[in-house]
Design a protein around this motif. Structure first.
Motif, PDB file in Angstrom:
ATOM      1  N   THR A  51       2.370  -3.374   1.444  1.00 44.80           N
ATOM      2  CA  THR A  51       3.613  -2.811   0.906  1.00 44.80           C
ATOM      3  C   THR A  51       3.331  -2.048  -0.386  1.00 44.80           C
ATOM      4  OG1 THR A  51       4.920  -4.583   1.903  1.00 44.80           O
ATOM      5  CG2 THR A  51       5.934  -3.379   0.093  1.00 44.80           C
ATOM      6  N   GLU A  52       2.502  -2.626  -1.250  1.00 48.31           N
ATOM      7  CA  GLU A  52       2.118  -1.939  -2.489  1.00 48.31           C
ATOM      8  C   GLU A  52       1.359  -0.657  -2.167  1.00 48.31           C
ATOM      9  OE1 GLU A  52      -0.098  -4.778  -4.781  1.00 48.31           O
ATOM     10  OE2 GLU A  52       1.654  -6.046  -5.149  1.00 48.31           O
ATOM     11  N   ARG A  53       0.457  -0.742  -1.210  1.00 49.05           N
ATOM     12  CA  ARG A  53      -0.330   0.432  -0.818  1.00 49.05           C
ATOM     13  C   ARG A  53       0.580   1.519  -0.252  1.00 49.05           C
ATOM     14  NH1 ARG A  53      -5.040   0.419   3.764  1.00 49.05           N
ATOM     15  NH2 ARG A  53      -5.628   2.587   3.562  1.00 49.05           N
ATOM     16  N   LEU A  54       1.538   1.124   0.588  1.00 53.64           N
ATOM     17  CA  LEU A  54       2.482   2.083   1.162  1.00 53.64           C
ATOM     18  C   LEU A  54       3.290   2.748   0.060  1.00 53.64           C
ATOM     19  CD1 LEU A  54       3.861   3.365   3.628  1.00 53.64           C
ATOM     20  CD2 LEU A  54       5.386   1.371   3.693  1.00 53.64           C
ATOM     21  N   SER A  55       3.698   1.976  -0.928  1.00 53.03           N
ATOM     22  CA  SER A  55       4.465   2.527  -2.047  1.00 53.03           C
ATOM     23  C   SER A  55       3.640   3.565  -2.813  1.00 53.03           C
ATOM     24  CB  SER A  55       4.897   1.391  -2.973  1.00 53.03           C
ATOM     25  OG  SER A  55       5.579   1.905  -4.088  1.00 53.03           O
ATOM     26  N   ARG A  56       2.380   3.229  -3.087  1.00 57.42           N
ATOM     27  CA  ARG A  56       1.508   4.182  -3.800  1.00 57.42           C
ATOM     28  C   ARG A  56       1.300   5.453  -2.978  1.00 57.42           C
ATOM     29  NH1 ARG A  56      -1.353  -0.559  -4.911  1.00 57.42           N
ATOM     30  NH2 ARG A  56      -2.935  -0.030  -3.364  1.00 57.42           N
ATOM     31  N   SER A  60       2.333   9.244  -3.973  1.00 56.70           N
ATOM     32  CA  SER A  60       1.327  10.303  -3.952  1.00 56.70           C
ATOM     33  C   SER A  60       1.773  11.451  -3.053  1.00 56.70           C
ATOM     34  CB  SER A  60      -0.012   9.734  -3.475  1.00 56.70           C
ATOM     35  OG  SER A  60      -0.972  10.757  -3.368  1.00 56.70           O
ATOM     36  N   LEU A  61       2.305  11.105  -1.888  1.00 54.24           N
ATOM     37  CA  LEU A  61       2.794  12.140  -0.966  1.00 54.24           C
ATOM     38  C   LEU A  61       3.914  12.949  -1.604  1.00 54.24           C
ATOM     39  CD1 LEU A  61       2.910  10.431   2.550  1.00 54.24           C
ATOM     40  CD2 LEU A  61       1.723  12.529   1.947  1.00 54.24           C
ATOM     41  N   ALA A  62       4.826  12.275  -2.284  1.00 50.82           N
ATOM     42  CA  ALA A  62       5.940  12.977  -2.925  1.00 50.82           C
ATOM     43  C   ALA A  62       5.418  13.966  -3.969  1.00 50.82           C
ATOM     44  CB  ALA A  62       6.900  11.977  -3.558  1.00 50.82           C
ATOM     45  N   ARG A  63       4.434  13.534  -4.786  1.00 49.37           N
ATOM     46  CA  ARG A  63       3.859  14.436  -5.794  1.00 49.37           C
ATOM     47  C   ARG A  63       3.165  15.622  -5.128  1.00 49.37           C
ATOM     48  NH1 ARG A  63       2.223   9.508  -7.965  1.00 49.37           N
ATOM     49  NH2 ARG A  63       0.105   9.840  -7.226  1.00 49.37           N
TER      50      ARG A  63
END
Length: 109
Positions: A51-56, A60-63
């Motif tokens: 879940t933490e990895r997915l959030s990161r 990153s994708l959004a940036r």
């Protein structure tokens, strides 16, 4: 009376045996519970990590998507400005040719 004592002893033996079997089954269930609780804890930890990895990754994708959109905007604006420069250059070339023809006509007269 001896037979009643023997019967009672048989019942007692069966009762003790049944209790031991129940305790054995209870112990098996306890081990199974412990094993599943350990598996549950591992999966919960894995899920937390994922879940933490997915959030990161989402951040990153959004940036990166935002940066790509900025690149697209800059490229489009630059291409539009370049097209205006080409049009202006073409117009300038036509004007220059026309003026050259006019000057040559004046000089030739």
């Amino acid at each position: 009376m001896a037979q009643q004592g023997a019967t009672l002893q048989n019942f007692n033996n069966e009762l003790v045996k049944s209790i031991e079997e129940l305790r054995e089954k209870r112990e098996q269930i306890s081990r199974a519970i412990l094993k599943e609780e350990e598996e549950k804890a591992k999966i919960s930890n894995d899920l937390r990590i994922l879940t933490e990895r997915l959030s990161r990754i989402n951040e990153s994708l959004a940036r990166k998507i935002s940066a790509r959109n900025e690149y697209d905007k800059t490229i489009q604006e630059t291409e539009q400005a370049y097209m205006k420069i080409l049009e202006s250059s073409q117009t300038l070339l036509h004007v220059l040719k026309r003026e050259t023809v006019n000057l040559n006509k004046q000089v030739g007269q």
